[in-house]
Scaffold this motif. Structure first.
Motif, short mmCIF file in Angstrom:
data_model
loop_
_atom_site.label_atom_id
_atom_site.label_comp_id
_atom_site.label_asym_id
_atom_site.label_seq_id
_atom_site.Cartn_x
_atom_site.Cartn_y
_atom_site.Cartn_z
N GLN A 232 0.78 -1.20 0.05
CA GLN A 232 0.15 0.04 0.05
C GLN A 232 0.89 1.08 -0.11
O GLN A 232 2.16 1.23 0.29
N TRP A 276 -4.84 13.58 -8.88
CA TRP A 276 -5.74 13.75 -9.80
C TRP A 276 -5.65 14.94 -10.80
O TRP A 276 -5.69 14.95 -11.95
N HIS A 297 -12.90 6.85 -14.74
CA HIS A 297 -12.09 5.64 -14.58
C HIS A 297 -11.43 5.97 -13.12
O HIS A 297 -10.85 5.11 -12.46
N ARG A 298 -10.78 7.21 -13.02
CA ARG A 298 -10.30 7.65 -12.00
C ARG A 298 -10.97 7.74 -10.51
O ARG A 298 -10.84 7.36 -9.59
N ASN A 300 -13.50 5.68 -10.15
CA ASN A 300 -13.91 4.26 -9.93
C ASN A 300 -12.65 3.71 -9.14
O ASN A 300 -12.82 2.80 -8.15
N ARG A 301 -11.41 4.29 -9.66
CA ARG A 301 -10.27 3.74 -8.94
C ARG A 301 -10.40 4.09 -7.64
O ARG A 301 -9.81 3.25 -6.58
N VAL A 302 -10.66 5.27 -7.28
CA VAL A 302 -10.86 5.87 -5.91
C VAL A 302 -11.62 5.07 -5.06
O VAL A 302 -11.26 4.81 -3.87
N ARG A 304 -12.59 2.17 -5.11
CA ARG A 304 -12.10 0.91 -4.79
C ARG A 304 -10.84 0.87 -4.03
O ARG A 304 -10.71 0.01 -3.14
N SER A 305 -10.13 1.86 -4.22
CA SER A 305 -8.65 1.86 -3.74
C SER A 305 -8.72 1.76 -2.08
O SER A 305 -7.65 1.47 -1.52
#
Length: 342
Positions: A232, A276, A297-298, A300-302, A304-305
């Protein structure tokens, strides 16, 4: 449960929460409105939702967001995690068993008027994270550390000796009543807008020199996280490593918690929104772009991250007795002091 609110303006995050509240969840999810915020000619609810065992003797983890109205991504991350847990309840027997031994609270939008207005402060111009009756006794950043000059300026604390704002008082009352009785509790307050890295902060925000009483517990929690998830990219340290402020709500609540025998560890997640902006400078053309990933897409990445962190905190809370009582407490204390207070 009270009826859902209606607002004349689009408020998708509040609509999401109220849709969750209206869904049947086999008695697992309980909700309450801890206060209602006057906004123009309507009232905006501040929701608290709870999964798990309501016995005050079980450990408790609480996910908070939306303290600053511009930082919508924190609210969206908390809602996404809650929705995932509710989906698991439909099929995950292990998770249903876990809920017998832990309590999970969610306060996804503490400052609904600020979020509706796209402002950091609430509808009175007060920054809720500068509003608590606690002062830094070391020098703070001009204005950003909290001031009482005018609500027209950012980071306004409110008038001296005035009661806390309705939202801040409701949050503090909820934590005092619902969280403090637990023998062990963690809070994760989700924010965005500071730096290139994701950061996890713990009190104090009022002093670079004074460690919190539970420094060794925080140090071991950090070590557990780093060892369990070595790949991480979070930076885990006191908020005071970055800047000092007056009126920090978590400083205030942590100091209040010391009157009890239980352990209360409030953490703040600062999502590195500057990354970002670096990848998409054009998002600075809109105010939200300072604090929120614009491209889908960014986003969605955040969303789940941070699930790994949130899941880790749930299991660390559930299993606190397995790691909290340490024979090497003195060594941990020295490690923490060397790491954060050299």
């Amino acid at each position: 449960m009270r009826a859902p609110s209606t607002t004349s303006r689009s408020f998708p995050e509040l609509e999401q929460i109220e849709a969750i509240v209206q869904e049947p969840h086999a008695g697992f999810l309980q909700s309450q409105i801890i206060c209602q915020i006057p906004y123009r000619d309507e009232l905006l609810p501040v929701y608290a939702l709870t999964l798990g065992n309501r016995d005050p003797g079980v450990p408790c983890v609480t996910y908070v967001a939306g303290v600053h109205g511009l930082e919508r991504i924190g609210t969206q991350v908390v809602i996404a995690y809650l929705e995932g847990l509710l989906e698991r309840l439909k099929w995950d027997r292990v998770f249903a068993d876990i809920l017998q031994r832990v309590r999970i609270n969610f306060l996804p939008i503490v400052n609904p008027a600020g979020m509706l207005n796209n402002t950091r402060a609430n509808s009175q111009g007060v920054d809720l994270m500068r509003n608590a009756p606690v002062d830094s006794y070391e020098k703070t950043i001009l204005l950003a550390g909290g001031h009482r000059i005018s609500p027209a300026l950012p980071w306004y604390r409110g008038k001296s000796n005035a009661p806390m704002q309705l939202e801040a008082q409701a949050l503090c009352d909820y934590i005092s009543q619902e969280v403090f009785p637990a023998p062990f509790s963690l809070v994760l307050d989700c924010h965005s807008g500071f730096g290139f890295r994701n950061q996890i902060w713990f009190p104090y925000a009022r002093s670079r020199l004074e460690p919190i009483k539970h420094l060794k517990e925080v140090c071991y929690l950090r070590n557990l996280f780093m060892q369990t998830y070595p790949h991480q990219d979070y930076l885990f340290e006191p908020q005071s490593q970055h800047y000092l402020v007056h009126g920090d709500l978590w400083d205030f609540l942590y100091l209040q918690s010391l009157q009890n025998d239980a352990i209360f560890l409030p953490l703040t997640l600062e999502m590195g929104s500057w990354r970002w902006i670096r990848k998409n400078p054009l998002q600075l053309r809109q105010l939200l772009g300072l604090y929120h990933p614009i491209k889908p897409h960014r986003l969605n990445r955040v969303l789940r991250s941070h699930l790994i962190l949130m899941e880790f905190l749930l299991h660390a809370t559930l299993s606190y007795q397995n790691w909290l009582d340490r024979s090497d407490a003195a060594q941990l204390e020295q490690q923490a002091l060397a790491l954060w207070y050299p």
